[in-house]
Design an enzyme around this catalytic site. Sequence first.
Site, mmCIF file in Angstrom:
data_model
loop_
_atom_site.group_PDB
_atom_site.id
_atom_site.type_symbol
_atom_site.label_atom_id
_atom_site.label_comp_id
_atom_site.label_asym_id
_atom_site.label_seq_id
_atom_site.Cartn_x
_atom_site.Cartn_y
_atom_site.Cartn_z
ATOM 1 N N CYS A 1 -10.478 3.245 -20.783
ATOM 2 C CA CYS A 1 -11.819 3.120 -21.381
ATOM 3 C C CYS A 1 -11.830 2.395 -22.725
ATOM 4 C CB CYS A 1 -12.448 4.507 -21.557
ATOM 5 S SG CYS A 1 -11.802 5.436 -22.980
ATOM 6 N N CYS B 1 -6.149 10.286 -23.979
ATOM 7 C CA CYS B 1 -7.302 9.606 -24.569
ATOM 8 C C CYS B 1 -8.320 10.664 -24.958
ATOM 9 C CB CYS B 1 -7.911 8.631 -23.563
ATOM 10 S SG CYS B 1 -9.472 7.926 -24.138
ATOM 11 N N CYS C 1 -11.949 9.665 -22.763
ATOM 12 C CA CYS C 1 -12.212 9.748 -21.310
ATOM 13 C C CYS C 1 -11.332 10.767 -20.595
ATOM 14 C CB CYS C 1 -12.058 8.369 -20.659
ATOM 15 S SG CYS C 1 -10.344 7.836 -20.446
ATOM 16 N N ASP D 1 6.150 -19.380 -28.292
ATOM 17 C CA ASP D 1 5.492 -18.771 -29.450
ATOM 18 C C ASP D 1 6.447 -17.729 -30.057
ATOM 19 O OD1 ASP D 1 3.967 -17.247 -31.188
ATOM 20 O OD2 ASP D 1 2.245 -17.075 -29.851
#
Length: 412
Positions: A204, A217, A220, A338
């Site tokens: 979420c 979390c 959620c 990179d």
Amino acid sequence: MAGNSDPLTPRAKLAVTAGKAVAAASRAAGRGSGSVIGGRVALKLDPDLLARLAQNLDCVLVSATNGKTTTTRLIAEALRAAGPVVSNALGANMPAGITSALAGGSDAKFGVIEVDEKYLAGVARDTDPKCIALLNLSRDQLDRAAETRMLAENWREGLAGSKAVIVANADDPLVVWAASSSPNVIWVAAGQMWKDDAWSCPSCGGVMQRPGDDWFCGECGFRRPTPSWALSGDHVLDPHGSAWPIHLQLPGRANKANAASSAAVAAVFGVPPQVALERMYQVQAVAGRYDVVQFEGRDLRLLLAKNPAGWLETFSLIDPPPTPVILSVNARGADGTDTSWLWDVDYTRLTGHPICVVGDRKLDLAVRLEVANQQFQVCENLDQAVQLCPPGRIEVIANYTAFQDLRRRVGN
């Protein structure tokens, strides 16, 4: 199962023969193992070849950002207790390399296959695996790899409803979210040292709470599942609560975690933990990683670290100061071009070690070490760096192509 009637059509046999011929020509020309170019040619001639080669095998796929090659090797050793194994042991982990490896294993019962994270869903479709091991997901090759949550989403969609048994790391929220779409998951508490790719909820976007070794979390309710296998110090705890000792020649906590996941995979194929873990002791080095080689009167230990999570694990297993450390970083195609990931690595962990810096991007690394207040010397090449170190052990840490360069130079 292995030993059934020959599954290969005339076209598939032609493709295998042509692929092997091209691979042999590539080797003869000194261009590496030839497995990738051979596999490409074979797949051009028969696009269904990977599926045909896999159909008589009980396959396990291994995917992760770090630890794929080592875990593949550990699982292969464990499954050899139950029958012949074919594996892409040298790490050619995209469809061409996998096809090439399977083409060489006509008498095998098991296929133990390392798979690049981006190709997992497609290879799973082709090989119909009995088991898939998911170890971790973290930032890697920033210029071309999808952001980690997108990779997790690809896994989640690609594995939804899969018949395979998924053996997944309960400590990595991205892996848990990816695996949760599958009906049959075995959770392993393998640990997670690097947490900087999982502070937001993959489900979420909420903020992850991380009390101790747990995580959830707050918004959620997505949370760490209860594991049935666990790494506990130097032991693997199985689903019955029995503790099995891990005896490895490979160093570090990360390899014990790889062994724990490998034992859980072996159990899916009926190999008991004690047998699996005893067989893993045979593995001394994996494609040159962890090898100790003599060079210029010193003992160089070769360590591969390709991304921030890998460097963090590697720093935890090097000998204490004042052991010298040589760092080598390239930014060629296979590494990702990179180098901004260097700023995500905590180089203060090297405080007290004399450091020499080599490789194509030695100046990028030098700037990073300067900011981290480390003492270091920039060297032209490995020979110069080694000569600056006293006789004895030197830890050499390199990213992917830099590691291959080092192996060629020291004749490994």
